[in-house]
Design a protein around this motif. Structure first.
Motif, PDB file in Angstrom:
ATOM      1  N   TYR A  27       0.839  -1.197   0.000  1.00  0.00           N
ATOM      2  CA  TYR A  27       0.000   0.000   0.000  1.00  0.00           C
ATOM      3  C   TYR A  27       0.874   1.246   0.000  1.00  0.00           C
ATOM      4  CZ  TYR A  27      -3.964  -2.933   1.494  1.00  0.00           C
ATOM      5  OH  TYR A  27      -4.947  -3.874   1.572  1.00  0.00           O
ATOM      6  N   GLY A  31       3.251   8.298   1.328  1.00  0.00           N
ATOM      7  CA  GLY A  31       4.483   7.980   0.613  1.00  0.00           C
ATOM      8  C   GLY A  31       5.759   8.470   1.279  1.00  0.00           C
ATOM      9  N   LEU A  34       7.345   5.168   2.510  1.00  0.00           N
ATOM     10  CA  LEU A  34       7.417   4.115   1.488  1.00  0.00           C
ATOM     11  C   LEU A  34       8.291   4.513   0.300  1.00  0.00           C
ATOM     12  CD1 LEU A  34       5.803   1.258   0.983  1.00  0.00           C
ATOM     13  CD2 LEU A  34       5.019   2.564  -0.974  1.00  0.00           C
ATOM     14  N   ILE A  51      -3.539   4.028  -1.893  1.00  0.00           N
ATOM     15  CA  ILE A  51      -4.761   4.160  -1.092  1.00  0.00           C
ATOM     16  C   ILE A  51      -4.954   5.594  -0.624  1.00  0.00           C
ATOM     17  CG2 ILE A  51      -4.761   1.757  -0.312  1.00  0.00           C
ATOM     18  CD1 ILE A  51      -3.460   2.707   2.305  1.00  0.00           C
ATOM     19  N   ALA A  71      -8.072   6.781   8.489  1.00  0.00           N
ATOM     20  CA  ALA A  71      -6.663   6.425   8.266  1.00  0.00           C
ATOM     21  C   ALA A  71      -5.956   7.377   7.311  1.00  0.00           C
ATOM     22  CB  ALA A  71      -6.567   4.996   7.740  1.00  0.00           C
ATOM     23  N   ASN A  75      -1.461  14.127   9.021  1.00  0.00           N
ATOM     24  CA  ASN A  75      -0.933  14.472  10.341  1.00  0.00           C
ATOM     25  C   ASN A  75      -1.141  15.950  10.676  1.00  0.00           C
ATOM     26  OD1 ASN A  75       2.022  12.260  10.536  1.00  0.00           O
ATOM     27  ND2 ASN A  75      -0.165  11.808  10.500  1.00  0.00           N
ATOM     28  N   GLY A  98       6.631  16.045  15.324  1.00  0.00           N
ATOM     29  CA  GLY A  98       7.186  15.081  14.374  1.00  0.00           C
ATOM     30  C   GLY A  98       7.458  15.695  13.012  1.00  0.00           C
ATOM     31  N   ALA A  99       8.549  15.272  12.388  1.00  0.00           N
ATOM     32  CA  ALA A  99       8.877  15.603  11.007  1.00  0.00           C
ATOM     33  C   ALA A  99       8.844  17.119  10.767  1.00  0.00           C
ATOM     34  CB  ALA A  99       7.962  14.858  10.050  1.00  0.00           C
ATOM     35  N   ASN A 112       1.625   6.781   9.449  1.00  0.00           N
ATOM     36  CA  ASN A 112       2.446   7.153  10.607  1.00  0.00           C
ATOM     37  C   ASN A 112       2.583   5.966  11.563  1.00  0.00           C
ATOM     38  OD1 ASN A 112       3.388   8.219  13.123  1.00  0.00           O
ATOM     39  ND2 ASN A 112       2.885  10.270  12.401  1.00  0.00           N
ATOM     40  N   ARG A 118      14.006   3.969  12.027  1.00  0.00           N
ATOM     41  CA  ARG A 118      15.028   4.796  11.392  1.00  0.00           C
ATOM     42  C   ARG A 118      16.419   4.271  11.706  1.00  0.00           C
ATOM     43  NH1 ARG A 118      11.818   8.028   7.993  1.00  0.00           N
ATOM     44  NH2 ARG A 118      13.676   9.235   7.549  1.00  0.00           N
ATOM     45  N   ILE A 212      -5.480  -0.580   7.572  1.00  0.00           N
ATOM     46  CA  ILE A 212      -5.951   0.270   8.678  1.00  0.00           C
ATOM     47  C   ILE A 212      -6.957   1.258   8.081  1.00  0.00           C
ATOM     48  CG2 ILE A 212      -5.293   2.038  10.365  1.00  0.00           C
ATOM     49  CD1 ILE A 212      -2.636   0.692  10.688  1.00  0.00           C
TER      50      ILE A 212
ATOM     51  N   GLY B  44      13.467  13.727   1.693  1.00  0.00           N
ATOM     52  CA  GLY B  44      12.567  14.420   2.625  1.00  0.00           C
ATOM     53  C   GLY B  44      13.263  15.136   3.753  1.00  0.00           C
ATOM     54  N   LEU B  62       9.391  12.995  -2.259  1.00  0.00           N
ATOM     55  CA  LEU B  62       8.815  11.783  -1.683  1.00  0.00           C
ATOM     56  C   LEU B  62       7.397  11.535  -2.195  1.00  0.00           C
ATOM     57  CD1 LEU B  62      10.048  11.795   2.047  1.00  0.00           C
ATOM     58  CD2 LEU B  62      10.996  10.595   0.065  1.00  0.00           C
TER      59      LEU B  62
HETATM   60  C1  LIG Z   1      13.030  13.623   7.224  1.00  0.00           C
HETATM   61  C2  LIG Z   1      11.921  12.949   7.982  1.00  0.00           C
HETATM   62  C3  LIG Z   1      11.750  13.249   9.324  1.00  0.00           C
HETATM   63  C4  LIG Z   1      10.730  12.634  10.047  1.00  0.00           C
HETATM   64  N1  LIG Z   1      10.582  12.918  11.378  1.00  0.00           N
HETATM   65  C5  LIG Z   1       9.602  12.284  12.101  1.00  0.00           C
HETATM   66  C6  LIG Z   1       9.449  12.519  13.490  1.00  0.00           C
HETATM   67  O1  LIG Z   1      10.181  13.314  14.090  1.00  0.00           O
HETATM   68  N2  LIG Z   1       8.467  11.861  14.158  1.00  0.00           N
HETATM   69  C7  LIG Z   1       7.639  10.983  13.521  1.00  0.00           C
HETATM   70  O2  LIG Z   1       6.759  10.422  14.181  1.00  0.00           O
HETATM   71  N3  LIG Z   1       7.774  10.730  12.210  1.00  0.00           N
HETATM   72  C8  LIG Z   1       8.734  11.362  11.494  1.00  0.00           C
HETATM   73  N4  LIG Z   1       8.886  11.087  10.164  1.00  0.00           N
HETATM   74  C9  LIG Z   1       8.120   9.981   9.583  1.00  0.00           C
HETATM   75  C10 LIG Z   1       6.777  10.345   9.065  1.00  0.00           C
HETATM   76  O3  LIG Z   1       5.937  10.683  10.151  1.00  0.00           O
HETATM   77  C11 LIG Z   1       6.234   9.114   8.335  1.00  0.00           C
HETATM   78  O4  LIG Z   1       7.008   8.951   7.178  1.00  0.00           O
HETATM   79  C12 LIG Z   1       4.788   9.257   7.950  1.00  0.00           C
HETATM   80  O5  LIG Z   1       3.981   9.417   9.088  1.00  0.00           O
HETATM   81  C13 LIG Z   1       4.319   8.023   7.168  1.00  0.00           C
HETATM   82  O6  LIG Z   1       3.008   8.250   6.693  1.00  0.00           O
HETATM   83  P1  LIG Z   1       2.664   8.113   5.133  1.00  0.00           P
HETATM   84  O7  LIG Z   1       1.206   8.314   4.989  1.00  0.00           O
HETATM   85  O8  LIG Z   1       3.541   8.985   4.329  1.00  0.00           O
HETATM   86  O9  LIG Z   1       3.034   6.591   4.940  1.00  0.00           O
HETATM   87  P2  LIG Z   1       3.568   5.778   3.671  1.00  0.00           P
HETATM   88  O10 LIG Z   1       4.988   6.108   3.445  1.00  0.00           O
HETATM   89  O11 LIG Z   1       2.639   5.913   2.528  1.00  0.00           O
HETATM   90  O12 LIG Z   1       3.436   4.296   4.249  1.00  0.00           O
HETATM   91  C14 LIG Z   1       4.186   3.835   5.352  1.00  0.00           C
HETATM   92  C15 LIG Z   1       3.910   2.338   5.541  1.00  0.00           C
HETATM   93  O13 LIG Z   1       2.587   2.114   6.010  1.00  0.00           O
HETATM   94  C16 LIG Z   1       1.834   1.305   5.109  1.00  0.00           C
HETATM   95  N5  LIG Z   1       0.478   1.872   5.139  1.00  0.00           N
HETATM   96  C17 LIG Z   1       0.159   3.191   5.007  1.00  0.00           C
HETATM   97  N6  LIG Z   1      -1.152   3.384   5.236  1.00  0.00           N
HETATM   98  C18 LIG Z   1      -1.686   2.166   5.519  1.00  0.00           C
HETATM   99  C19 LIG Z   1      -3.002   1.712   5.864  1.00  0.00           C
HETATM  100  N7  LIG Z   1      -4.037   2.566   5.972  1.00  0.00           N
HETATM  101  N8  LIG Z   1      -3.205   0.388   6.094  1.00  0.00           N
HETATM  102  C20 LIG Z   1      -2.160  -0.488   5.995  1.00  0.00           C
HETATM  103  N9  LIG Z   1      -0.900  -0.112   5.661  1.00  0.00           N
HETATM  104  C21 LIG Z   1      -0.660   1.200   5.438  1.00  0.00           C
HETATM  105  C22 LIG Z   1       2.556   1.393   3.786  1.00  0.00           C
HETATM  106  O14 LIG Z   1       2.380   0.232   3.022  1.00  0.00           O
HETATM  107  C23 LIG Z   1       4.010   1.539   4.250  1.00  0.00           C
HETATM  108  O15 LIG Z   1       4.541   0.277   4.567  1.00  0.00           O
HETATM  109  C24 LIG Z   1       9.872  11.712   9.399  1.00  0.00           C
HETATM  110  C25 LIG Z   1      10.026  11.441   8.053  1.00  0.00           C
HETATM  111  C26 LIG Z   1      11.054  12.037   7.334  1.00  0.00           C
HETATM  112  C27 LIG Z   1      11.203  11.724   5.883  1.00  0.00           C
END
Ligand SMILES: Cc1cc2nc3c(=O)[nH]c(=O)nc-3n(C[C@H](O)[C@H](O)[C@H](O)COP(=O)(O)OP(=O)(O)OC[C@H]3O[C@@H](n4cnc5c(N)ncnc54)[C@H](O)[C@@H]3O)c2cc1C
Ligand code: FES
Ligand code: FES
Lengths: 338, 199
Positions: A27, A31, A34, A51, A71, A75, A98-99, A112, A118, A212, B44, B62
Motif C-alpha cells: 500500500y 508515501g 514508502l 490508497i 486512516a 498528520n 514530528g517531522a 504514521n 530509522r 488500517i 525528505g 517523496l
Molecule cells: C526527514 C523525515 C523526518 C521525520 N521525522 C519524524 C518525526 O520526528 N516523528 C515521527 O513520528 N515521524 C517522522 N517522520 C516519519 C513520518 O511521520 C512518516 O514517514 C509518515 O507518518 C508516514 O506516513 P505516510 O502516509 O507517508 O506513509 P507511507 O509512506 O505511505 O506508508 C508507510 C507504511 O505504512 C503502510 N500503510 C500506510 N497506510 C496504511 C493503511 N491505511 N493500512 C495499511 N498499511 C498502510 C505502507 O504500506 C508503508 O509500509 C519523518 C520522516 C522524514 C522523511
C-alpha cells in the motif's frame, strides 16, 4: 529502484483484493516513508497500490464522546483539528513535534503508525539487518546505537519505533480499526506493534494486506496531559526519548490515575504500566515520581552507546509529571497543556 | 510500466507519460523542464524540493507523480504573477535571505504554505496555547520553517523576510477590515503609515 506496476484503489474492498495473494504488493498512502524505502532499495515490490485517495479522511465525534480518525487524515490536519486541540492536546503536541510542516501535510494516520524504524543499518541495504533480511544478523549491536532501544530489545534487534503520534495514542488507550480478509478487527494501539524477539522482521501483529481504516480514541480522560520530546536538535529530528503523560488528581490531591507512554526507547510505543501502578493513589511529589520512573526503567538493558537514555528517560518522566502536577493544583476541568 | 496522467503546473496543464517510479520532483524537472524546485537530499530531509500541491506545501521528492494525478502544483516560479515578483520573493531580496540561492525556491514555497496554515489558525510545536490565534513570532517562524535547510546559513535573514510578509499581510487585512467597517471617510495616509509600522 526496481520497476513496479501502479494501481489506485477505488475503495477499501478494492484495496484488500489488490493485495490478496500478492505478497509482492504494498500500500502507498502519503508515501513519505514508502517512497524513501523504494529509493533506498530496502523494499522492491512489483505492485504499488495507492490508497491515498480512499474516502477515509474524516475526523468525527463518536456517541461516547470519543473520536474516530480516518486512516487518511493527514498528520497536519489531525494536529490542527479543533476537537483534538481542545480534548487531546497530547496528541496535537506529539504530531506537531514530528517531522516537518511539509511532511506532516503528506503523512497519514495509518502510514504514521506503520512507518518503519530509522535504524541506520535497517536503512542501508548493504549492511546485515535481521529486520530487513532475517538471519543476517544485527549490525547495530556492535555499531552506532544512539537511537536504539533500552527496553524490550532482543539479541536479534535493538531498533526503536520512530513515531511520536503512536506514543500519544498508546497513552490515550486508542484502538486501531483494521480491515482484514476475515472482516474487521480492533486492536489497541499498545498491542499493534510487537517486541522484536526472534522475528524482528515483523513490526506489528498485522498480516499482509490488512488495511488500517481508522483509529478510535476513547472519551478524553480526566486531568492534564502533555507530550515532551527530547532530541538532538530543537526541531525536525526524531526522539531520543519522549514522554506522553496524563495525570489525574482526586479531591484530596492524590493521584487517581496516571497514563504514561514512552517513545524512542523500544521497538514499540512503550506503555509505562509499572510507573502507572506506583503512582496510583500516591502523593504527587518528586519522591513518588522518582520511584515511578525507576520502577519502569529497572528492566532497562542499555548498550554503551545509548546508556544515556536511562537517566534521560528518568529525568523526562519526573519533569513531565512535576509539570502536570503543578498545574493540576490550580484549576480543575478541561485538559490543557502549556 | 508507463502511465499517462495530467498535472497542472504553475497554471499550465500538462499530459505526460511517466514510469511508475517517477517522483513528482523528477517529473517537474526532468520531464516538464520546471527547474524551480531543487533536488537536495531526495529523502525528505532538506526541503529544497518543496512545492504547493493543491495549495499545501509538500516535499516533491517523496511524492510519486502518479499519486498526484490531476493536482495543481505551484512552484516558486508560479507564485510570481505576470512576471511580477510576489511579496515573498521581494522580501527575500530585500532581506538578503539567501547566498547561493539553491534552497530558496523551496524556502519560498514553504513560507507560502506556512503562512496559509498560520492564517487558518494551525498551531505549531512551539505554540503555547493550542487554541489561541497564531502570532508569528520569530520562534514560531523558525519552528514552522524547520523543514527547510540552508547550507549557506541564511536562516536569520529568512526569518526576517518571512516575518515581514506575515506582518504586511496582517496589516493589509486589518486595513481592509477597517476600510469595510468605515468606507466613507478614510485617510489613505493612515493606512500607509500602518503598513510601514508593521515592517
Ligand atoms: C526527514 C523525515 C523526518 C521525520 N521525522 C519524524 C518525526 O520526528 N516523528 C515521527 O513520528 N515521524 C517522522 N517522520 C516519519 C513520518 O511521520 C512518516 O514517514 C509518515 O507518518 C508516514 O506516513 P505516510 O502516509 O507517508 O506513509 P507511507 O509512506 O505511505 O506508508 C508507510 C507504511 O505504512 C503502510 N500503510 C500506510 N497506510 C496504511 C493503511 N491505511 N493500512 C495499511 N498499511 C498502510 C505502507 O504500506 C508503508 O509500509 C519523518 C520522516 C522524514 C522523511
Ligand atoms: S530534495 Fe526533497 S527534501 Fe531534500
Ligand atoms: S542560500 Fe545557499 S543553501 Fe540556502
Amino acid at each position: 529502484m526496481r520497476p513496479f506496476d501502479y494501481q489506485r484503489a477505488a475503495d477499501t474492498d478494492d484495496a484488500l483484493i489488490a493485495l490478496a495473494d500478492r505478497p509482492d504488493a504494498v500500500y502507498l498512502a502519503g508515501g513519505t516513508n514508502l517512497v524513501d524505502h523504494l529509493k533506498l532499495g530496502i523494499i522492491a515490490p512489483n505492485l504499488v497500490v495507492d490508497i491515498s485517495r480512499l474516502d477515509l479522511e474524516q475526523v468525527s465525534e463518536l456517541d461516547d464522546h470519543g473520536l474516530r480518525i480516518g486512516a487518511m487524515v493527514r498528520n497536519s490536519d489531525l494536529a490542527a483539528h479543533p476537537l483534538v486541540r481542545a480534548n487531546y492536546p497530547m496528541l496535537s503536541r506529539a504530531l506537531l513535534s514530528g517531522a516537518s510542516g511539509q511532511l506532516r501535510n503528506a503523512a497519514t494516520t495509518g502510514g504514521n503508525l506503520l512507518q518503519r524504524t530509522r535504524c541506520v543499518y535497517f536503512q542501508d541495504a548493504s549492511t546485515p539487518c535481521n529486520k530487513r533480511e532475517p538471519g543476517t544478523g544485527c549490525s547495530a549491536l556492535e555499531g552506532f546505537t544512539r537511537n536504539h532501544a533500552i527496553l524490550g530489545a532482543s539479541s536479534s534487534c535493538i531498533a526503536t519505533h520512530p513515531s511520536d503520534m503512536a506514543v500519544a495514542m498508546a497513552a490515550l488507550d486508542a484502538e486501531v480499526i483494521v480491515l482484514t480478509e476475515n472482516g474487521e478487527r480492533r486492536i489497541p494501539v499498545v498491542d499493534l506493534h510487537r517486541l522484536p524477539g526472534e522475528e524482528p522482521n515483523r513490526d506489528t501483529v498485522l498480516n499482509h494486506g490488512d488495511l488500517i481504516v481508522a483509529v478510535e480514541l476513547p472519551a478524553p480522560g480526566r486531568g492534564r496531559s502533555t507530550y515532551r520530546k527530547i532530541r538532538d536538535r530543537a526541531s525536525y529530528a526524531f526522539a531520543l526519548v519522549s514522554v506522553a503523560a496524563r495525570l489525574d488528581l482526586d479531591e484530596a490531591g492524590r493521584i487517581r490515575e496516571a497514563a504514561i507512554a514512552l517513545g524512542g526507547v523500544a521497538h514499540k510505543p512503550w506503555r509505562a504500566t509499572r510507573a502507572e501502578e506506583v503512582l496510583q493513589g500516591a502523593e504527587p511529589n518528586r519522591e513518588s515520581f522518582t520511584r515511578a520512573a525507576e520502577a519502569e526503567l529497572e528492566s532497562a538493558q542499555p548498550l554503551p552507546g545509548n546508556a544515556f537514555k536511562v537517566p534521560m528517560a528518568r529525568g523526562a518522566i519526573i519533569s513531565v509529571l512535576t509539570e502536570l502536577a503543578g498545574r493540576s493544583g490550580s484549576s480543575e476541568g478541561a485538559d490543557d497543556d502549556g | 510500466m508507463d502511465y499517462s496522467r495530467h498535472l497542472g503546473v504553475d497554471g499550465t496543464e500538462h499530459t505526460l507519460t511517466v514510469d511508475a517510479r517517477t517522483t513528482l520532483l523528477d517529473a517537474l524537472r526532468d520531464r516538464l523542464g520546471v527547474m524551480s524546485p531543487k533536488k537536495g537530499c531526495d529523502h525528505g530531509q532538506c526541503g529544497a524540493c518543496t512545492v504547493l500541491i493543491d495549495g499545501r506545501r509538500q516535499n516533491s521528492c517523496l511524492a510519486l507523480a502518479l499519486s498526484h494525478d490531476g493536482a495543481q502544483v505551484t512552484t516558486s516560479n508560479g507564485l510570481a504573477e505576470n512576471d511580477e515578483l510576489s511579496d515573498l520573493h521581494r522580501s527575500f531580496l530585500d532581506h538578503d535571505a539567501f547566498q547561493c540561492g539553491y534552497c530558496t525556491p523551496g524556502q519560498v514555497c514553504s513560507a507560502a504554505g506556512m503562512l496559509a496554515e498560520a492564517d487558518r489558525g494551525a498551531p505549531s510545536a512551539v505554540t503555547e496555547d493550542l487554541e489561541a490565534p497564531v502570532d508569528l513570532s520569530s520562534a514560531e517562524v523558525r519552528e514552522r520553517m524547520s523543514g527547510n535547510l540552508c547550507r549557506c546559513g541564511a536562516y536569520v535573514n529568512i526569518v526576517s523576510a518571512v516575518r515581514e510578509v506575515a506582518a504586511q499581510r496582517t496589516g493589509k487585512r486589518a486595513g481592509q477590515r477597517s476600510a469595510a467597517r468605515d468606507d466613507s471617510a478614510r485617510d489613505p495616509m493612515t493606512a500607509r503609515a500602518g503598513d510601514e509600522e508593521s515592517r
